[in-house]
Design an enzyme around this catalytic site. Sequence first.
Site, PDB file in Angstrom:
ATOM      1  N   CYS A  64       1.227  -1.446   0.652  1.00 31.00           N
ATOM      2  CA  CYS A  64       0.033   0.045   0.217  1.00 31.00           C
ATOM      3  C   CYS A  64       0.551   0.903  -0.290  1.00 31.00           C
ATOM      4  CB  CYS A  64      -1.135   0.272   1.273  1.00 31.00           C
ATOM      5  SG  CYS A  64      -0.040  -0.076   2.827  1.00 31.00           S
ATOM      6  N   HIS A 116      -3.056   1.044   6.955  1.00 33.66           N
ATOM      7  CA  HIS A 116      -2.875   1.117   5.717  1.00 33.66           C
ATOM      8  C   HIS A 116      -3.449   2.407   4.940  1.00 33.66           C
ATOM      9  CE1 HIS A 116      -4.215  -1.188   1.949  1.00 33.66           C
ATOM     10  NE2 HIS A 116      -5.287  -0.720   1.551  1.00 33.66           N
ATOM     11  N   HIS A 128      -5.832   1.924  -3.884  1.00 29.11           N
ATOM     12  CA  HIS A 128      -5.458   1.133  -2.682  1.00 29.11           C
ATOM     13  C   HIS A 128      -4.937   0.160  -3.060  1.00 29.11           C
ATOM     14  CE1 HIS A 128      -7.685  -1.728  -0.550  1.00 29.11           C
ATOM     15  NE2 HIS A 128      -8.275  -1.190  -1.938  1.00 29.11           N
TER      16      HIS A 128
END
Length: 161
Positions: A64, A116, A128
């Site tokens: 990510c 994240h 993402h």
Amino acid sequence: MSSAYAAPVSADEAALAAEQADPIARFAQSSGEEAVGDLLLQAMSLLGVAYRFGGNSPTSGLDCSGFIKYVFEKSLKVNLPRTSAEMAKVGRAIDRGDLVPGDLVFFDTRGFRNSHVGIYLGGNKFIHSPRTGKTIEVANMGQSYWAGRYNGARRVQRGAN
């Protein structure tokens, strides 16, 4: 009548100070909407690239934060920190209701804040690199999984914005 004078600061010194305070501010000074468009196009061009923990390259895979770092470097020539937790300190915090395309959105997916990160696209959607076995994708922040894990967002400066 007395006057006070401040020591003159060169444009280069001011630019360096601003960049050190917020490394993504520099991109904002290049026609904001166009820069955000370039950022989003670069991100979308990576749809389908495999997730790889610690990954920094589309050819071998991106995690990510590697995805975010890669997109910002390629589209805006901005060098962001490597981890999502470090990225969560860049720019300025904004409320969820004030999100605009190009903002960084953060989630707790591993038991700690800002584990994240993705890029907000608009319409409650973000792009993402999710996890092992998956590829870069667009997700809906309104889904219960993401809604319950949302930690906040950071705004990339856009000049007068």
